[in-house]
Design a protein around this motif. Structure first.
Motif, PDB file in Angstrom:
ATOM      1  N   THR A   2      39.114  51.634  38.361  1.00 45.94           N
ATOM      2  CA  THR A   2      40.069  50.547  38.122  1.00 45.94           C
ATOM      3  C   THR A   2      39.894  49.967  36.719  1.00 45.94           C
ATOM      4  O   THR A   2      40.874  49.687  36.018  1.00 45.94           O
ATOM      5  N   PHE A   3      38.650  49.795  36.302  1.00 46.17           N
ATOM      6  CA  PHE A   3      38.361  49.264  34.962  1.00 46.17           C
ATOM      7  C   PHE A   3      38.949  50.164  33.872  1.00 46.17           C
ATOM      8  O   PHE A   3      39.594  49.679  32.931  1.00 46.17           O
ATOM      9  N   LEU A   4      38.743  51.473  34.002  1.00 52.73           N
ATOM     10  CA  LEU A   4      39.248  52.406  32.990  1.00 52.73           C
ATOM     11  C   LEU A   4      40.773  52.421  32.961  1.00 52.73           C
ATOM     12  O   LEU A   4      41.381  52.408  31.884  1.00 52.73           O
ATOM     13  N   GLY A   6      34.441  38.945  30.269  1.00 48.06           N
ATOM     14  CA  GLY A   6      35.360  38.964  31.402  1.00 48.06           C
ATOM     15  C   GLY A   6      35.897  40.348  31.713  1.00 48.06           C
ATOM     16  O   GLY A   6      36.234  40.639  32.862  1.00 48.06           O
ATOM     17  N   LEU A   7      35.989  41.214  30.694  1.00 50.95           N
ATOM     18  CA  LEU A   7      36.436  42.586  30.931  1.00 50.95           C
ATOM     19  C   LEU A   7      35.522  43.300  31.913  1.00 50.95           C
ATOM     20  O   LEU A   7      35.970  44.144  32.700  1.00 50.95           O
ATOM     21  N   PHE A   8      34.227  42.959  31.887  1.00 46.45           N
ATOM     22  CA  PHE A   8      33.245  43.650  32.718  1.00 46.45           C
ATOM     23  C   PHE A   8      32.928  42.892  34.008  1.00 46.45           C
ATOM     24  O   PHE A   8      32.520  43.514  34.994  1.00 46.45           O
ATOM     25  N   THR A   9      33.088  41.574  33.997  1.00 49.45           N
ATOM     26  CA  THR A   9      32.802  40.820  35.212  1.00 49.45           C
ATOM     27  C   THR A   9      33.853  41.066  36.293  1.00 49.45           C
ATOM     28  O   THR A   9      33.548  40.978  37.485  1.00 49.45           O
ATOM     29  N   LYS A  10      35.074  41.388  35.895  1.00 50.24           N
ATOM     30  CA  LYS A  10      36.119  41.655  36.881  1.00 50.24           C
ATOM     31  C   LYS A  10      35.801  42.879  37.733  1.00 50.24           C
ATOM     32  O   LYS A  10      35.807  42.790  38.959  1.00 50.24           O
ATOM     33  N   PRO A  11      35.524  44.041  37.134  1.00 49.81           N
ATOM     34  CA  PRO A  11      35.153  45.181  37.974  1.00 49.81           C
ATOM     35  C   PRO A  11      33.834  44.979  38.700  1.00 49.81           C
ATOM     36  O   PRO A  11      33.640  45.496  39.808  1.00 49.81           O
ATOM     37  N   PHE A  12      32.913  44.224  38.096  1.00 52.23           N
ATOM     38  CA  PHE A  12      31.642  43.936  38.760  1.00 52.23           C
ATOM     39  C   PHE A  12      31.887  43.153  40.054  1.00 52.23           C
ATOM     40  O   PHE A  12      31.329  43.482  41.110  1.00 52.23           O
ATOM     41  N   ALA A  13      32.723  42.117  39.970  1.00 55.72           N
ATOM     42  CA  ALA A  13      33.059  41.338  41.166  1.00 55.72           C
ATOM     43  C   ALA A  13      33.799  42.190  42.184  1.00 55.72           C
ATOM     44  O   ALA A  13      33.603  42.050  43.401  1.00 55.72           O
ATOM     45  N   LEU A  14      34.646  43.097  41.706  1.00 58.19           N
ATOM     46  CA  LEU A  14      35.396  43.985  42.586  1.00 58.19           C
ATOM     47  C   LEU A  14      34.446  44.878  43.383  1.00 58.19           C
ATOM     48  O   LEU A  14      34.631  45.079  44.591  1.00 58.19           O
ATOM     49  N   ALA A  15      33.433  45.401  42.711  1.00 59.91           N
ATOM     50  CA  ALA A  15      32.472  46.288  43.372  1.00 59.91           C
ATOM     51  C   ALA A  15      31.584  45.530  44.343  1.00 59.91           C
ATOM     52  O   ALA A  15      31.372  45.966  45.482  1.00 59.91           O
ATOM     53  N   VAL A  16      31.061  44.389  43.911  1.00 59.95           N
ATOM     54  CA  VAL A  16      30.118  43.636  44.741  1.00 59.95           C
ATOM     55  C   VAL A  16      30.811  43.047  45.962  1.00 59.95           C
ATOM     56  O   VAL A  16      30.232  43.002  47.056  1.00 59.95           O
ATOM     57  N   ARG A  17      32.047  42.603  45.809  1.00 59.67           N
ATOM     58  CA  ARG A  17      32.770  42.007  46.946  1.00 59.67           C
ATOM     59  C   ARG A  17      32.911  43.006  48.093  1.00 59.67           C
ATOM     60  O   ARG A  17      32.605  42.705  49.246  1.00 59.67           O
ATOM     61  N   LEU A  18      33.377  44.202  47.776  1.00 59.57           N
ATOM     62  CA  LEU A  18      33.565  45.224  48.814  1.00 59.57           C
ATOM     63  C   LEU A  18      32.224  45.650  49.391  1.00 59.57           C
ATOM     64  O   LEU A  18      32.068  45.753  50.618  1.00 59.57           O
ATOM     65  N   VAL A  69      46.329  43.351  40.248  1.00 68.10           N
ATOM     66  CA  VAL A  69      46.354  42.134  39.430  1.00 68.10           C
ATOM     67  C   VAL A  69      45.752  42.405  38.051  1.00 68.10           C
ATOM     68  O   VAL A  69      46.327  42.023  37.019  1.00 68.10           O
ATOM     69  N   PHE A  70      44.606  43.078  38.015  1.00 66.37           N
ATOM     70  CA  PHE A  70      43.949  43.367  36.737  1.00 66.37           C
ATOM     71  C   PHE A  70      44.809  44.295  35.886  1.00 66.37           C
ATOM     72  O   PHE A  70      44.945  44.096  34.671  1.00 66.37           O
ATOM     73  N   ILE A  71      45.380  45.325  36.510  1.00 61.45           N
ATOM     74  CA  ILE A  71      46.235  46.251  35.769  1.00 61.45           C
ATOM     75  C   ILE A  71      47.485  45.538  35.275  1.00 61.45           C
ATOM     76  O   ILE A  71      47.932  45.735  34.134  1.00 61.45           O
ATOM     77  N   GLY A  72      48.047  44.693  36.137  1.00 64.95           N
ATOM     78  CA  GLY A  72      49.251  43.958  35.759  1.00 64.95           C
ATOM     79  C   GLY A  72      49.022  43.021  34.590  1.00 64.95           C
ATOM     80  O   GLY A  72      49.877  42.893  33.703  1.00 64.95           O
ATOM     81  N   MET A  73      47.857  42.366  34.560  1.00 69.54           N
ATOM     82  CA  MET A  73      47.533  41.483  33.443  1.00 69.54           C
ATOM     83  C   MET A  73      47.409  42.258  32.141  1.00 69.54           C
ATOM     84  O   MET A  73      47.782  41.774  31.070  1.00 69.54           O
ATOM     85  N   ALA A  74      46.865  43.490  32.228  1.00 62.50           N
ATOM     86  CA  ALA A  74      46.685  44.292  31.020  1.00 62.50           C
ATOM     87  C   ALA A  74      48.001  44.895  30.540  1.00 62.50           C
ATOM     88  O   ALA A  74      48.243  45.011  29.337  1.00 62.50           O
ATOM     89  N   ALA A  75      48.866  45.291  31.482  1.00 58.03           N
ATOM     90  CA  ALA A  75      50.108  45.971  31.128  1.00 58.03           C
ATOM     91  C   ALA A  75      51.244  45.007  30.818  1.00 58.03           C
ATOM     92  O   ALA A  75      52.315  45.432  30.387  1.00 58.03           O
TER      93      ALA A  75
END
Length: 345
Positions: free
Chosen positions: A204-206, A241-253, A318-324
């Motif tokens: 997702t991050f990439l 923040g670029l890295f904390t988003k995927p980190f939170a995504l991984a840890v939450r699941l 949400v993350f992809i939408g914010m970037a695109a």
């Protein structure tokens, strides 16, 4: 293949080899293993190593199991029950097949297979020229339309959303299957492994970064309309923040699926603990409470399995939408010349 690589080389010890008097080993039960549990017994999985021996020579070896690796004489079990090269060698890359990896493949593979089956029907016109037929196609279409309309199109620019639907749908279905597999008494919950969730979050991050527009990167490094001295504070925060988003995504699941698995094993384990401490009568008495509560937890965990898959796909969108997304700079104090430059570009 990324999930095949594990330099930690740690597995839970085989319960048959343990003699430490433990009545219940919760963490050993949920940990990754070098064998696959089935209703008919254990199937030991291959151990694959790219390693260096004491003489400095590198080797690529495959063994049918941990036991065969030890029997070869090239490897041994250390005091912590970890397979290591004999002598002073070291494992460079561990490509061993593990129980979590098997169920990761099963979950993602099942999602792909079902999608191909549905696609074959649509190519024949069923569901496109005529109404969908059968429970499978109706359920598939319901889930696909849900991901497309409620997850992708609601959070990503309408002109770009549809190209991300295949990824989001694969994540939603694959994670759902992996979560549900964990409800089987002999199966493993692949998403209760941080390696698995971190890999999914990395994908997702990439995708998010490669989908980033010029506006997206400007808001990470330039901050249009913001004083220069403020950028010194905001830029490190945005990069972090670029890295904390995927980190939170991984840890939450990971945390949600791990905690649910631990809870079920611990509650069922009360039967064995009370039997060991107070006898069979106490174990039978506790089993009434444990089994009933476990049934409730199973229903809750089935709901959580779907919910966590939805949350992962939703946050990815949400993350992809914010970037695109293309931002309106005139709302942020952009001067007309800057707007003209971007339009011409």
């Amino acid at each position: 293949m990324f999930l095949s690589i594990s330099t930690s080389n740690t597995f839970a010890a085989d319960a048959a080899d343990q003699d430490d008097g433990q009545v219940l080993d919760v963490m050993g039960t949920i940990a990754d293993h070098d064998y696959l549990k089935t209703p008919f017994g254990k199937i030991y999985l291959p151990r694959i190593f790219y390693w260096e021996n004491a003489a400095g020579d590198t080797n690529f070896d495959t063994f049918t199991s941990t036991a065969s690796a030890v029997e070869s004489g090239a490897f041994m079990m250390n005091e912590e029950d970890i397979l290591v090269p004999a002598g002073n060698g070291r494992i460079i890359v561990d490509l061993s097949i593990t129980s979590h990896l098997i169920f990761f493949w099963l979950g993602m593979g099942l999602a792909v297979i079902l999608t191909l089956m549905a696609a074959r029907k649509y190519k024949k016109g069923i569901g496109r020229d005529v109404e969908p037929k059968g429970a499978f196609q109706n359920i598939f279409e319901l889930l696909f339309v849900f991901v497309r309309d409620e997850i992708a199109r609601d959070n990503i620019d309408s002109q770009k959303a549809d190209k991300y639907v295949p990824y989001l749908f694969t994540m939603f279905m694959g994670i759902t299957f992996m979560n549900l597999f964990g409800l089987l008494p002999w199966a493993a919950t692949a998403t209760a492994d941080l390696t698995v969730t971190a890999t999914l979050a990395t994908v997702t991050f990439l995708i998010t970064q490669f989908s980033g527009t010029k506006d997206y990167w400007a808001h990470v490094f330039v901050f249009p309309g913001v004083p220069s001295w403020v950028r010194l504070i905001l830029t490190p925060v945005e990069i972090l923040g670029l890295f904390t988003k995927p980190f939170a995504l991984a840890v939450r699941l990971f945390a949600n699926m791990l905690s649910g698995k631990i809870m079920i094993i611990a509650i069922l384990g009360l039967v064995f603990i009370f039997t060991d401490l107070l006898g069979a009568t106490a174990g039978i008495g506790v089993s009434v409470f444990s089994v009933l509560l476990t049934v409730v937890l199973y229903a809750l965990k089935a709901f959580v399995a779907l919910l966590q898959a939805y949350i992962f796909a939703l946050l990815s969108a949400v993350f992809i939408g914010m970037a695109a997304e293309s931002h309106e700079h005139d709302e942020e104090g952009y001067h007309s010349e800057h707007i003209a430059e971007e339009v011409s570009a």
